[in-house]
Design an enzyme around this catalytic site. Structure first.
Site, PDB file in Angstrom:
ATOM      1  N   SER A   1      -7.303   5.347  -0.623  1.00 61.71           N
ATOM      2  CA  SER A   1      -7.455   4.273  -1.230  1.00 61.71           C
ATOM      3  C   SER A   1      -8.904   3.883  -1.302  1.00 61.71           C
ATOM      4  O   SER A   1      -9.700   3.998  -0.136  1.00 61.71           O
ATOM      5  CB  SER A   1      -6.780   3.162  -0.413  1.00 61.71           C
ATOM      6  OG  SER A   1      -5.365   3.476  -0.571  1.00 61.71           O
TER       7      SER A   1
ATOM      8  N   GLN B   1      -4.438  -0.840  -7.747  1.00 62.17           N
ATOM      9  CA  GLN B   1      -5.298   0.038  -6.850  1.00 62.17           C
ATOM     10  C   GLN B   1      -5.805   1.088  -7.504  1.00 62.17           C
ATOM     11  O   GLN B   1      -5.118   1.792  -8.513  1.00 62.17           O
ATOM     12  CB  GLN B   1      -4.562   0.425  -5.745  1.00 62.17           C
ATOM     13  CG  GLN B   1      -5.106   1.108  -4.736  1.00 62.17           C
ATOM     14  CD  GLN B   1      -4.006   1.593  -3.566  1.00 62.17           C
ATOM     15  OE1 GLN B   1      -3.339   2.559  -3.397  1.00 62.17           O
ATOM     16  NE2 GLN B   1      -4.077   0.727  -2.278  1.00 62.17           N
TER      17      GLN B   1
ATOM     18  N   ASP C   1       0.606  -1.239   0.172  1.00 59.33           N
ATOM     19  CA  ASP C   1      -0.039  -0.155   0.018  1.00 59.33           C
ATOM     20  C   ASP C   1       0.780   1.257  -0.036  1.00 59.33           C
ATOM     21  O   ASP C   1       0.290   2.273  -0.023  1.00 59.33           O
ATOM     22  CB  ASP C   1      -1.019   0.071   1.500  1.00 59.33           C
ATOM     23  CG  ASP C   1      -2.261   0.826   1.071  1.00 59.33           C
ATOM     24  OD1 ASP C   1      -2.639   0.980  -0.249  1.00 59.33           O
ATOM     25  OD2 ASP C   1      -2.581   1.574   2.078  1.00 59.33           O
TER      26      ASP C   1
END
Length: 292
Positions: free
Chosen positions: A231, A281, A207
């Site tokens: 996110s 993502q 991440d």
């Protein structure tokens, strides 16, 4: 487990959950300077919860997740696991992370019994080795003083991973550049030969640096006060064995940004060029005032 660096031990403990009941787990939260619960923490804890409901010989090969609400760092998170399928080769689990009575995250995770089959991969980018790249230089006191306190905490904290940037970027004065990012990453200490632990830790660190790649063509940075970033979802695929305490190249690109959203993709390679995992993502990139 042999004694490891306290920062590594703390992260491993964070990703290990307390079992409350069958298919119900609880994880603590940590403030690492991101104001809300770091997305990688929830990813890693959700993986840990799902893995504990599957037979040990089945390995996680894919994870698809949505971040629904920001997590509160001052309270634990409860993870509820549902069995979607246990077949002859695959098992699928659905994980819901709950805080203050509301779901903050949902994910589907698929596990497979190891099999032989065809094999190929795309080549790793041709970049300098991590030992040929200088560690990031700390920001000066003068530069830090220009930033909010919480951003200062994020930028000055010592973490369990070290990073070497192939193309370093000045986050305080970011120049516009193509949406490509290559970062070497590894855990700062050696950990046991536990593939489940290594996958969980890789999910945690995946991440970092991913959605930020979408800001590169626009001269924006995560420290900008003129932009809101978060996110929205996260997908991950595990292809081959690896160690997260050895250098891995995280090669990221962003094919598109539009409608206050950016899409980024990432590939993890060993220093020998073996592709071990892939990520994707989409994140919120919302301008708070008229800057581009």
């Amino acid at each position: 487990m042999a004694t490891v660096h306290p920062l590594v031990s703390e992260l491993i403990d964070l990703l290990r959950l307390e079992r409350l009941e069958i298919n119900l787990f609880r994880g603590e939260s940590r403030d690492i300077g991101t104001r809300r619960v770091f997305g990688g923490q929830v990813l890693g804890q959700a993986m840990s919860a799902a893995q504990q409901t599957v037979t040990a010989e089945r390995n996680l090969h894919s994870l698809h997740a949505y971040f629904l609400r920001a997590g509160d760092v001052d309270h634990p998170i409860v993870y509820q696991v549902e069995t979607s399928r246990d077949g002859g080769s695959f098992s699928v689990r659905r994980v819901t992370a709950i805080q203050h009575g509301q779901p903050i995250f949902v994910a589907s995770a698929s596990f497979q019994t190891p099999e032989n089959g065809v094999s190929h991969q795309i080549s790793a980018p041709d970049v300098p080795k991590p030992e040929d790249i200088e560690p990031p230089a700390p920001l000066s006191a003068e530069a830090l003083a220009q930033l909010p306190a919480i951003t200062q905490r994020w930028l000055t904290r010592s973490g369990p991973f070290e990073f070497r940037y192939v193309y370093p970027r000045d986050e305080l004065n970011p120049a516009k550049r193509p949406p490509y990012n290559q970062v070497w990453v590894r855990l700062i200490d050696t950990i046991p030969d536990d593939p489940i632990l290594h996958r969980t830790l890789l999910a945690y660190v995946s991440d970092f640096h991913l959605i930020g790649t979408s800001t590169f063509p626009h001269g924006l940075s995560y420290v900008s006060r003129a932009m809101q970033m978060a996110s929205l979802d996260h997908a991950m695929w595990f292809h081959r064995p690896f160690r997260v305490d050895e250098w891995l190249l995280y090669a990221c690109d962003s094919p598109s940004a539009h409608g206050a959203r950016g899409l980024a993709r990432g590939s993890f390679y060993t220093r020998d060029g073996v592709l071990v995992a892939s990520t994707a993502q989409e994140g919120l990139i919302r301008l708070l005032k008229d800057e581009a």
